[in-house]
Design a protein around this motif. Sequence first.
Motif, PDB file in Angstrom:
ATOM      1  N   ALA A 274       0.838  -1.136  -0.014  1.00 23.61           N
ATOM      2  CA  ALA A 274      -0.014   0.070   0.006  1.00 23.61           C
ATOM      3  C   ALA A 274       0.707   1.228  -0.090  1.00 23.61           C
ATOM      4  O   ALA A 274       0.602   2.290  -0.635  1.00 23.61           O
ATOM      5  CB  ALA A 274      -1.180  -0.036   1.191  1.00 23.61           C
ATOM      6  N   ARG A 275       2.048   1.286   0.694  1.00 21.67           N
ATOM      7  CA  ARG A 275       2.837   2.301   0.777  1.00 21.67           C
ATOM      8  C   ARG A 275       3.456   2.736  -0.543  1.00 21.67           C
ATOM      9  O   ARG A 275       3.484   3.806  -0.827  1.00 21.67           O
ATOM     10  CB  ARG A 275       3.918   2.304   1.912  1.00 21.67           C
ATOM     11  N   ARG A 276       3.960   1.579  -1.310  1.00 22.41           N
ATOM     12  CA  ARG A 276       4.654   1.694  -2.514  1.00 22.41           C
ATOM     13  C   ARG A 276       3.685   2.233  -3.308  1.00 22.41           C
ATOM     14  O   ARG A 276       4.052   3.015  -4.308  1.00 22.41           O
ATOM     15  CB  ARG A 276       5.203   0.174  -3.022  1.00 22.41           C
ATOM     16  N   LEU A 277       2.232   1.787  -3.374  1.00 26.34           N
ATOM     17  CA  LEU A 277       1.299   2.183  -4.467  1.00 26.34           C
ATOM     18  C   LEU A 277       1.014   3.737  -4.155  1.00 26.34           C
ATOM     19  O   LEU A 277       0.888   4.461  -5.170  1.00 26.34           O
ATOM     20  CB  LEU A 277       0.030   1.316  -4.095  1.00 26.34           C
ATOM     21  N   ARG A 278       0.987   4.415  -2.869  1.00 26.02           N
ATOM     22  CA  ARG A 278       0.545   5.684  -2.470  1.00 26.02           C
ATOM     23  C   ARG A 278       1.826   6.398  -3.093  1.00 26.02           C
ATOM     24  O   ARG A 278       1.458   7.248  -3.828  1.00 26.02           O
ATOM     25  CB  ARG A 278       0.674   5.594  -1.076  1.00 26.02           C
ATOM     26  N   GLN A 279       3.074   5.764  -3.046  1.00 26.03           N
ATOM     27  CA  GLN A 279       4.139   6.718  -3.564  1.00 26.03           C
ATOM     28  C   GLN A 279       4.043   6.730  -5.094  1.00 26.03           C
ATOM     29  O   GLN A 279       4.433   8.028  -5.834  1.00 26.03           O
ATOM     30  CB  GLN A 279       5.413   5.908  -3.094  1.00 26.03           C
ATOM     31  N   VAL A 280       3.939   5.786  -5.853  1.00 25.07           N
ATOM     32  CA  VAL A 280       3.553   5.788  -7.153  1.00 25.07           C
ATOM     33  C   VAL A 280       2.694   6.817  -7.468  1.00 25.07           C
ATOM     34  O   VAL A 280       2.588   7.632  -8.452  1.00 25.07           O
ATOM     35  CB  VAL A 280       3.434   4.242  -7.789  1.00 25.07           C
TER      36      VAL A 280
ATOM     37  N   PHE B 101      10.442  11.427  -1.868  1.00 27.05           N
ATOM     38  CA  PHE B 101      10.191  10.005  -2.123  1.00 27.05           C
ATOM     39  C   PHE B 101      11.227   9.256  -1.535  1.00 27.05           C
ATOM     40  O   PHE B 101      11.193   8.168  -0.758  1.00 27.05           O
ATOM     41  CB  PHE B 101      10.081   9.739  -3.305  1.00 27.05           C
ATOM     42  N   LEU B 102      12.274   9.417  -1.837  1.00 21.61           N
ATOM     43  CA  LEU B 102      13.655   8.766  -1.443  1.00 21.61           C
ATOM     44  C   LEU B 102      13.585   8.945   0.352  1.00 21.61           C
ATOM     45  O   LEU B 102      14.168   7.981   0.937  1.00 21.61           O
ATOM     46  CB  LEU B 102      14.903   9.325  -2.128  1.00 21.61           C
ATOM     47  N   ALA B 103      13.534   9.955   0.560  1.00 19.72           N
ATOM     48  CA  ALA B 103      13.481  10.302   1.964  1.00 19.72           C
ATOM     49  C   ALA B 103      12.547   9.510   3.122  1.00 19.72           C
ATOM     50  O   ALA B 103      12.676   8.796   3.923  1.00 19.72           O
ATOM     51  CB  ALA B 103      13.427  11.791   2.364  1.00 19.72           C
ATOM     52  N   GLU B 104      11.400   9.364   2.194  1.00 17.64           N
ATOM     53  CA  GLU B 104      10.478   8.376   3.000  1.00 17.64           C
ATOM     54  C   GLU B 104      10.592   7.175   3.042  1.00 17.64           C
ATOM     55  O   GLU B 104      10.325   6.386   3.914  1.00 17.64           O
ATOM     56  CB  GLU B 104       9.082   8.868   2.083  1.00 17.64           C
ATOM     57  N   GLY B 105      11.225   6.648   1.851  1.00 17.26           N
ATOM     58  CA  GLY B 105      11.936   5.253   1.897  1.00 17.26           C
ATOM     59  C   GLY B 105      12.721   4.827   2.301  1.00 17.26           C
ATOM     60  O   GLY B 105      13.054   3.948   3.084  1.00 17.26           O
ATOM     61  N   GLN B 106      13.887   5.744   2.225  1.00 17.02           N
ATOM     62  CA  GLN B 106      15.196   5.260   2.616  1.00 17.02           C
ATOM     63  C   GLN B 106      15.960   6.303   3.543  1.00 17.02           C
ATOM     64  O   GLN B 106      17.231   6.198   3.724  1.00 17.02           O
ATOM     65  CB  GLN B 106      16.134   5.077   1.321  1.00 17.02           C
ATOM     66  N   GLY B 107      15.257   7.373   3.715  1.00 19.78           N
ATOM     67  CA  GLY B 107      15.867   8.457   4.846  1.00 19.78           C
ATOM     68  C   GLY B 107      16.344   8.116   6.096  1.00 19.78           C
ATOM     69  O   GLY B 107      15.663   7.117   6.645  1.00 19.78           O
ATOM     70  N   ILE B 108      17.464   8.484   6.554  1.00 16.06           N
ATOM     71  CA  ILE B 108      18.230   8.318   7.716  1.00 16.06           C
ATOM     72  C   ILE B 108      18.042   9.535   8.716  1.00 16.06           C
ATOM     73  O   ILE B 108      18.837  10.759   8.036  1.00 16.06           O
ATOM     74  CB  ILE B 108      19.335   7.645   7.701  1.00 16.06           C
ATOM     75  N   GLN B 109      17.304   9.690   9.732  1.00 21.40           N
ATOM     76  CA  GLN B 109      17.192  10.836  10.306  1.00 21.40           C
ATOM     77  C   GLN B 109      18.536  11.101  11.444  1.00 21.40           C
ATOM     78  O   GLN B 109      18.989   9.981  11.861  1.00 21.40           O
ATOM     79  CB  GLN B 109      15.898  10.883  11.275  1.00 21.40           C
TER      80      GLN B 109
END
Length: 232
Positions: free
Chosen positions: A138-144, A165-173
């Motif tokens: 569902a998360r991947r579908l929302r991103q697309v 988009f990259l921050a949501e999926g792969q971001g490191i805080q």
Amino acid sequence: MEDRYSLHPSVKDITLSTLFFEGLPKNAIKLALSNLVSRSHPANQVILLENDWGGSVYFILEGWVKIRTYNLEGKELTLNILGRGELFGEMAALDEVPRSTDVITLTSTEIGSLPSQDFLKLLNTEPLAGVRLAQLMARRLRQVNRRLRLRESDSASRVADTLLFLAEGQGIQNTTGVEIPNLPHREISSLSGLARETVTRVLTKLEKKKLIKRNGEVICIPDVSALEKMIA
């Protein structure tokens, strides 16, 4: 140099980094991953090809991969960038059809492969595993969907959205902001649907406005909300 095969030394490493396993019983996870085998790949190596038949689901233990396909004109399209803790190959395991995309490493990458039958057994015995997989898809579908809505927006909005988009999926805080991989401009171009020269120009403008900071292999977003305001 040959790829290196081995049993992954610690089930704990993968379960801590992969949201798919969050909340699942430890014994069920240990049993499911008992046949996990890790493999080290260099950058720019094809892991899976579209239309291949496969019998495994893959977990990224270290590094980055891109999910790629081609349009009707033969132009390469990057659909997603996945990093540590992500999984891929689950769709082919679920419906037993050929792979729908290519998967290629962007960096030196370690990937754990799990036999599809072990993955499916976990889904059949642990209802929460099915919920976790549904949440992932569902998360991947929302991103697309979000990226498709922005296809007619201006170039700055599209590049900013790609970074978010990259921050949501792969971001490191961390203390300076959210860090994402400093991908080659051709990859951001493919993700955003813009010319590479346009991406380069927009990134330079964002850096001058201090909305991003580029440092070697990393892009830091100091203030995510400020970058979000760039999207028209």
